[in-house]
Design a protein around this motif. Structure first.
Motif, PDB file in Angstrom:
ATOM      1  N   LEU A  16      36.373  16.432 -22.373  1.00 10.49           N
ATOM      2  CA  LEU A  16      34.960  15.990 -22.560  1.00 10.49           C
ATOM      3  C   LEU A  16      34.779  14.278 -21.699  1.00 10.49           C
ATOM      4  O   LEU A  16      32.967  13.899 -20.919  1.00 10.49           O
ATOM      5  CB  LEU A  16      35.322  14.636 -24.276  1.00 10.49           C
ATOM      6  N   GLN A  17      35.476  13.658 -20.498  1.00 11.44           N
ATOM      7  CA  GLN A  17      35.234  13.078 -19.385  1.00 11.44           C
ATOM      8  C   GLN A  17      34.645  13.481 -18.276  1.00 11.44           C
ATOM      9  O   GLN A  17      34.754  12.577 -17.714  1.00 11.44           O
ATOM     10  CB  GLN A  17      36.622  12.103 -19.412  1.00 11.44           C
ATOM     11  N   ALA A  25      33.406  23.388 -17.300  1.00  8.32           N
ATOM     12  CA  ALA A  25      33.071  24.671 -17.926  1.00  8.32           C
ATOM     13  C   ALA A  25      34.741  24.961 -17.874  1.00  8.32           C
ATOM     14  O   ALA A  25      34.995  26.251 -18.245  1.00  8.32           O
ATOM     15  CB  ALA A  25      32.144  25.422 -17.306  1.00  8.32           C
ATOM     16  N   THR A  26      35.134  25.366 -16.586  1.00  8.91           N
ATOM     17  CA  THR A  26      35.933  25.678 -15.954  1.00  8.91           C
ATOM     18  C   THR A  26      37.721  25.287 -16.779  1.00  8.91           C
ATOM     19  O   THR A  26      37.851  26.146 -16.876  1.00  8.91           O
ATOM     20  CB  THR A  26      36.360  25.825 -14.261  1.00  8.91           C
ATOM     21  N   LEU A  27      37.646  23.795 -16.874  1.00  9.50           N
ATOM     22  CA  LEU A  27      38.470  23.182 -17.759  1.00  9.50           C
ATOM     23  C   LEU A  27      38.847  23.830 -18.816  1.00  9.50           C
ATOM     24  O   LEU A  27      39.615  24.445 -19.349  1.00  9.50           O
ATOM     25  CB  LEU A  27      38.775  21.786 -16.982  1.00  9.50           C
ATOM     26  N   ALA A  28      37.831  24.180 -19.985  1.00  4.10           N
ATOM     27  CA  ALA A  28      37.411  24.816 -20.990  1.00  4.10           C
ATOM     28  C   ALA A  28      37.315  26.133 -21.037  1.00  4.10           C
ATOM     29  O   ALA A  28      38.500  26.736 -21.995  1.00  4.10           O
ATOM     30  CB  ALA A  28      36.326  24.176 -21.474  1.00  4.10           C
ATOM     31  N   ALA A  93      27.643  23.130 -26.239  1.00  4.23           N
ATOM     32  CA  ALA A  93      29.373  23.919 -27.141  1.00  4.23           C
ATOM     33  C   ALA A  93      30.416  23.582 -26.092  1.00  4.23           C
ATOM     34  O   ALA A  93      31.452  23.338 -27.650  1.00  4.23           O
ATOM     35  CB  ALA A  93      28.688  25.354 -27.351  1.00  4.23           C
ATOM     36  N   VAL A  94      30.410  23.926 -25.049  1.00  2.00           N
ATOM     37  CA  VAL A  94      32.065  23.089 -24.735  1.00  2.00           C
ATOM     38  C   VAL A  94      32.424  21.978 -25.306  1.00  2.00           C
ATOM     39  O   VAL A  94      33.629  21.084 -25.807  1.00  2.00           O
ATOM     40  CB  VAL A  94      32.085  23.307 -22.824  1.00  2.00           C
ATOM     41  N   GLY A 126      33.476  27.125 -22.477  1.00  2.00           N
ATOM     42  CA  GLY A 126      32.901  27.495 -20.516  1.00  2.00           C
ATOM     43  C   GLY A 126      33.142  28.630 -20.206  1.00  2.00           C
ATOM     44  O   GLY A 126      32.327  28.714 -18.956  1.00  2.00           O
ATOM     45  N   ARG A 127      33.192  30.002 -20.372  1.00  2.00           N
ATOM     46  CA  ARG A 127      33.402  31.166 -20.110  1.00  2.00           C
ATOM     47  C   ARG A 127      32.084  31.819 -19.928  1.00  2.00           C
ATOM     48  O   ARG A 127      31.379  31.559 -19.166  1.00  2.00           O
ATOM     49  CB  ARG A 127      33.956  32.679 -20.285  1.00  2.00           C
TER      50      ARG A 127
END
Length: 269
Positions: A16-17, A25-28, A93-94, A126-127
């Motif tokens: 979120l931050q 997106a990569t982190l998610a 959505a992420v 994210g993907r």
């Protein structure tokens, strides 16, 4: 890249931050993998999410009615506009899935399965964004090139203090609407010869069926735990929290696959 793994809650808060959309997106997208490998799912209760997730300076946000309409049959520009709009939805959505994990981490009714399920949703979203962003780049465009709207996050703000309302509006209204509109988009992309974009939307559609199923399962779980009638409660919450009406056509095949009974959306029954 940030890789906080003290808890799933901390990981979701980091997403979120994070303002950079690709980094976010990569982190998610790796959220579920990190916690699937953990010896135990750690949830830190009563963590406060930001009032708004960090976002890049672009795209420029307009009121929903002011965003230009997307027409696939208008050449590459039309397809870029469609893919850009979908990428914006997936990035929202992420944040919506991660906000759900963080904002409602203190809810005593919830089990760790709830948070695991929404970590999977966040990873999928994210993907999806990364697939769409890559496709935009192949079409000589990028996320942020076009204006977008903030309607999804407005729905999140309206349900910030009510978990069951959040589940009613986000997965069971807004994501469920995606089940209705995505298959026609896929067919239109195929008709103009854009098989690669169509294949990405096909992946998204299959995953979104599971996301709606997740929302329906946990909405029903909460209704049962509170001795509420799920269908009646859903319609009452939608009437109160959702700006708009449930309008056909409905993709009954996909909604059935998500375990969503017609009584949730067909007001003629």
């Amino acid at each position: 890249m940030k890789t906080a793994t003290k808890s799933l809650t901390a990981d979701a808060l980091t997403v979120l931050q994070t303002p950079n959309p690709v980094e976010k997106a990569t982190l998610a997208s790796s959220l579920l993998k990190r916690w699937d490998c953990a010896t135990s799912l750690s949830i830190v209760s009563n963590v406060t999410p930001p009032s708004r997730p960090s976002r890049p300076d672009r795209p420029f946000l307009l009121p929903p009615g002011k965003v230009p309409r997307r027409r696939i049959n208008r050449g590459v520009k039309g397809r870029v506009a469609l893919l850009h709009a979908l990428a914006h939805i997936e990035l929202n959505a992420v944040d919506l899935a991660c906000d759900l994990i963080v904002r409602f981490s203190g809810e005593k009714e919830l089990t760790t399965d709830f948070f695991y399920d929404w970590a999977k949703v966040a990873s999928d979203e994210g993907r999806h964004f990364l697939l769409l962003a890559e496709r935009l780049n192949e079409l000589d465009a990028a996320y942020g090139d076009l204006p977008a709207h903030d309607g999804l996050w407005e729905a999140a703000e309206n349900t910030a203090d009510n978990l069951i309302a959040r589940l009613a509006v986000i997965p069971l209204v807004l994501e469920a609407r995606g089940l209705d509109v995505t298959p026609p988009m896929i067919e239109k992309l195929r008709a103009v010869g854009d098989q690669k974009s169509a294949a990405i939307l096909d992946i998204i559609h299959r995953d979104e069926v599971l996301h709606v199923a997740t929302g329906h399962r946990w909405f029903t779980y909460l209704c049962n735990s509170r001795n509420l009638d799920p269908v009646l409660t859903f319609h009452n919450l939608v009437q109160h929290y959702f700006k708009g009406k449930l309008r056909p056509p409905f993709n009954k095949i996909s909604r059935d696959a998500a375990g969503m009974p017609p009584a949730f959306y067909d007001t003629t029954l």
